[in-house]
Design a protein around this motif. Structure first.
Motif, PDB file in Angstrom:
ATOM      1  N   ARG A  34       0.817  -1.217   0.000  1.00 42.58           N
ATOM      2  CA  ARG A  34       0.000   0.000   0.000  1.00 42.58           C
ATOM      3  C   ARG A  34       0.849   1.266   0.000  1.00 42.58           C
ATOM      4  O   ARG A  34       0.366   2.341   0.334  1.00 42.58           O
ATOM      5  CB  ARG A  34      -0.935  -0.002   1.204  1.00 42.58           C
ATOM      6  CG  ARG A  34      -1.921  -1.168   1.176  1.00 42.58           C
ATOM      7  CD  ARG A  34      -2.594  -1.335   2.485  1.00 42.58           C
ATOM      8  NE  ARG A  34      -1.535  -1.622   3.471  1.00 42.58           N
ATOM      9  CZ  ARG A  34      -1.719  -1.842   4.743  1.00 42.58           C
ATOM     10  NH1 ARG A  34      -2.921  -1.817   5.240  1.00 42.58           N
ATOM     11  NH2 ARG A  34      -0.710  -2.090   5.553  1.00 42.58           N
ATOM     12  N   SER A  35       2.101   1.171  -0.426  1.00 44.17           N
ATOM     13  CA  SER A  35       2.948   2.369  -0.483  1.00 44.17           C
ATOM     14  C   SER A  35       2.314   3.358  -1.462  1.00 44.17           C
ATOM     15  O   SER A  35       1.666   2.965  -2.437  1.00 44.17           O
ATOM     16  CB  SER A  35       4.372   2.019  -0.928  1.00 44.17           C
ATOM     17  OG  SER A  35       4.410   1.735  -2.310  1.00 44.17           O
ATOM     18  N   LYS A  36       2.522   4.633  -1.206  1.00 47.72           N
ATOM     19  CA  LYS A  36       1.923   5.670  -2.058  1.00 47.72           C
ATOM     20  C   LYS A  36       2.342   5.524  -3.515  1.00 47.72           C
ATOM     21  O   LYS A  36       1.531   5.638  -4.419  1.00 47.72           O
ATOM     22  CB  LYS A  36       2.285   7.058  -1.541  1.00 47.72           C
ATOM     23  CG  LYS A  36       1.577   7.427  -0.272  1.00 47.72           C
ATOM     24  CD  LYS A  36       1.968   8.814   0.178  1.00 47.72           C
ATOM     25  CE  LYS A  36       1.302   9.142   1.496  1.00 47.72           C
ATOM     26  NZ  LYS A  36       1.667  10.483   1.971  1.00 47.72           N
ATOM     27  N   PHE A  41       1.106   4.168  -9.068  1.00 46.99           N
ATOM     28  CA  PHE A  41       1.423   3.465 -10.314  1.00 46.99           C
ATOM     29  C   PHE A  41       0.253   2.575 -10.726  1.00 46.99           C
ATOM     30  O   PHE A  41      -0.152   2.564 -11.888  1.00 46.99           O
ATOM     31  CB  PHE A  41       2.698   2.623 -10.170  1.00 46.99           C
ATOM     32  CG  PHE A  41       3.014   1.845 -11.414  1.00 46.99           C
ATOM     33  CD1 PHE A  41       3.727   2.415 -12.447  1.00 46.99           C
ATOM     34  CD2 PHE A  41       2.553   0.542 -11.575  1.00 46.99           C
ATOM     35  CE1 PHE A  41       3.992   1.708 -13.611  1.00 46.99           C
ATOM     36  CE2 PHE A  41       2.814  -0.173 -12.731  1.00 46.99           C
ATOM     37  CZ  PHE A  41       3.532   0.413 -13.758  1.00 46.99           C
ATOM     38  N   LYS A  42      -0.257   1.843  -9.785  1.00 44.77           N
ATOM     39  CA  LYS A  42      -1.371   0.931 -10.053  1.00 44.77           C
ATOM     40  C   LYS A  42      -2.573   1.691 -10.619  1.00 44.77           C
ATOM     41  O   LYS A  42      -3.162   1.292 -11.623  1.00 44.77           O
ATOM     42  CB  LYS A  42      -1.731   0.221  -8.738  1.00 44.77           C
ATOM     43  CG  LYS A  42      -2.748  -0.851  -8.855  1.00 44.77           C
ATOM     44  CD  LYS A  42      -2.926  -1.508  -7.483  1.00 44.77           C
ATOM     45  CE  LYS A  42      -4.338  -1.994  -7.351  1.00 44.77           C
ATOM     46  NZ  LYS A  42      -4.655  -2.489  -6.038  1.00 44.77           N
ATOM     47  N   SER A  84       3.550 -11.265   3.661  1.00 39.65           N
ATOM     48  CA  SER A  84       3.328  -9.963   3.041  1.00 39.65           C
ATOM     49  C   SER A  84       3.052 -10.112   1.551  1.00 39.65           C
ATOM     50  O   SER A  84       3.778 -10.819   0.860  1.00 39.65           O
ATOM     51  CB  SER A  84       4.575  -9.105   3.260  1.00 39.65           C
ATOM     52  OG  SER A  84       4.599  -8.010   2.406  1.00 39.65           O
ATOM     53  N   ARG A  85       2.037  -9.403   1.086  1.00 37.47           N
ATOM     54  CA  ARG A  85       1.771  -9.407  -0.354  1.00 37.47           C
ATOM     55  C   ARG A  85       2.917  -8.755  -1.115  1.00 37.47           C
ATOM     56  O   ARG A  85       3.344  -9.251  -2.153  1.00 37.47           O
ATOM     57  CB  ARG A  85       0.454  -8.704  -0.651  1.00 37.47           C
ATOM     58  CG  ARG A  85      -0.746  -9.510  -0.212  1.00 37.47           C
ATOM     59  CD  ARG A  85      -2.045  -8.892  -0.639  1.00 37.47           C
ATOM     60  NE  ARG A  85      -2.186  -7.572  -0.015  1.00 37.47           N
ATOM     61  CZ  ARG A  85      -2.942  -6.595  -0.487  1.00 37.47           C
ATOM     62  NH1 ARG A  85      -3.648  -6.766  -1.582  1.00 37.47           N
ATOM     63  NH2 ARG A  85      -3.033  -5.447   0.136  1.00 37.47           N
ATOM     64  N   ALA A  86       3.439  -7.643  -0.607  1.00 37.04           N
ATOM     65  CA  ALA A  86       4.524  -6.942  -1.294  1.00 37.04           C
ATOM     66  C   ALA A  86       5.774  -7.821  -1.371  1.00 37.04           C
ATOM     67  O   ALA A  86       6.406  -7.927  -2.421  1.00 37.04           O
ATOM     68  CB  ALA A  86       4.844  -5.632  -0.591  1.00 37.04           C
ATOM     69  N   LEU A 142       7.655  -0.998  -7.354  1.00 34.80           N
ATOM     70  CA  LEU A 142       7.861  -2.224  -6.594  1.00 34.80           C
ATOM     71  C   LEU A 142       8.869  -1.998  -5.463  1.00 34.80           C
ATOM     72  O   LEU A 142       8.657  -2.422  -4.327  1.00 34.80           O
ATOM     73  CB  LEU A 142       8.336  -3.339  -7.523  1.00 34.80           C
ATOM     74  CG  LEU A 142       8.516  -4.720  -6.906  1.00 34.80           C
ATOM     75  CD1 LEU A 142       7.198  -5.260  -6.370  1.00 34.80           C
ATOM     76  CD2 LEU A 142       9.098  -5.677  -7.932  1.00 34.80           C
ATOM     77  N   LYS A 143       9.945  -1.291  -5.757  1.00 35.56           N
ATOM     78  CA  LYS A 143      10.941  -0.988  -4.733  1.00 35.56           C
ATOM     79  C   LYS A 143      10.362  -0.118  -3.630  1.00 35.56           C
ATOM     80  O   LYS A 143      10.789  -0.198  -2.476  1.00 35.56           O
ATOM     81  CB  LYS A 143      12.156  -0.304  -5.346  1.00 35.56           C
ATOM     82  CG  LYS A 143      13.017  -1.201  -6.187  1.00 35.56           C
ATOM     83  CD  LYS A 143      14.168  -0.388  -6.753  1.00 35.56           C
ATOM     84  CE  LYS A 143      15.046  -1.181  -7.660  1.00 35.56           C
ATOM     85  NZ  LYS A 143      16.147  -0.365  -8.192  1.00 35.56           N
ATOM     86  N   SER A 144       9.381   0.716  -3.969  1.00 35.02           N
ATOM     87  CA  SER A 144       8.786   1.602  -2.960  1.00 35.02           C
ATOM     88  C   SER A 144       7.982   0.834  -1.915  1.00 35.02           C
ATOM     89  O   SER A 144       7.635   1.386  -0.878  1.00 35.02           O
ATOM     90  CB  SER A 144       7.887   2.653  -3.629  1.00 35.02           C
ATOM     91  OG  SER A 144       6.621   2.089  -3.980  1.00 35.02           O
TER      92      SER A 144
END
Length: 149
Positions: A34-36, A41-42, A84-86, A142-144
């Protein structure tokens, strides 16, 4: 086949970063889908992201999506992972690259980079289809999702 620039981008941007920086981070509390930046991007790229609790569910979902590789849309289907999903998404994409399950596909006059991964029991745990022109911003997004390094 991937061109050199794309191959270098995914190798250096995802695989090497995972191995050098993210792999050894504690699984809990360091990754957040859930990063900003990832959410932005999504939203701006109409990226559909669906995660599944286990390999059986991800395999069924990926197998049942008959439009995969035929519709020019950006989509990511994957098994969540243990915590974690991420982290699960990052790890599955890393594994896809490491095992050479990445291809460049033309779908209705648009080029896509497709990642796929299976677990050791042959279940599909990842199908990611991203427009080639959006790959670098996707890698950044992705890195965020990594909260601390």
């Amino acid at each position: 086949m991937l061109d050199r620039k794309t191959a270098a981008d995914i190798y250096l941007g995802i695989l090497v970063e995972w191995e050098r920086t993210y792999k050894d981070l504690p699984q809990i509390g360091n990754f957040d889908i859930r990063s900003k930046e990832f959410l932005a991007f999504k939203r701006t790229n109409s990226l559909e992201v669906l995660s599944y609790e286990n390999a059986t569910l991800s395999d069924e979902a990926i197998s049942s999506r008959t439009e995969l590789h035929s519709q020019p849309k950006q989509i990511v289907l994957f098994q969540k992972g243990s915590n974690s999903r991420a982290r699960g998404l990052f790890k599955h994409i890393r594994n896809s690259i490491a095992h050479s399950h990445v291809e460049r596909v033309k779908i209705k006059n648009k080029w896509f980079i497709c990642f796929s991964a299976k677990n050791d029991k042959g279940k599909q745990v990842l199908h990611a289809q991203l427009m080639q022109s959006k790959l670098t911003p996707f890698i950044s997004a992705l890195k965020s999702t990594v909260k601390s390094v």
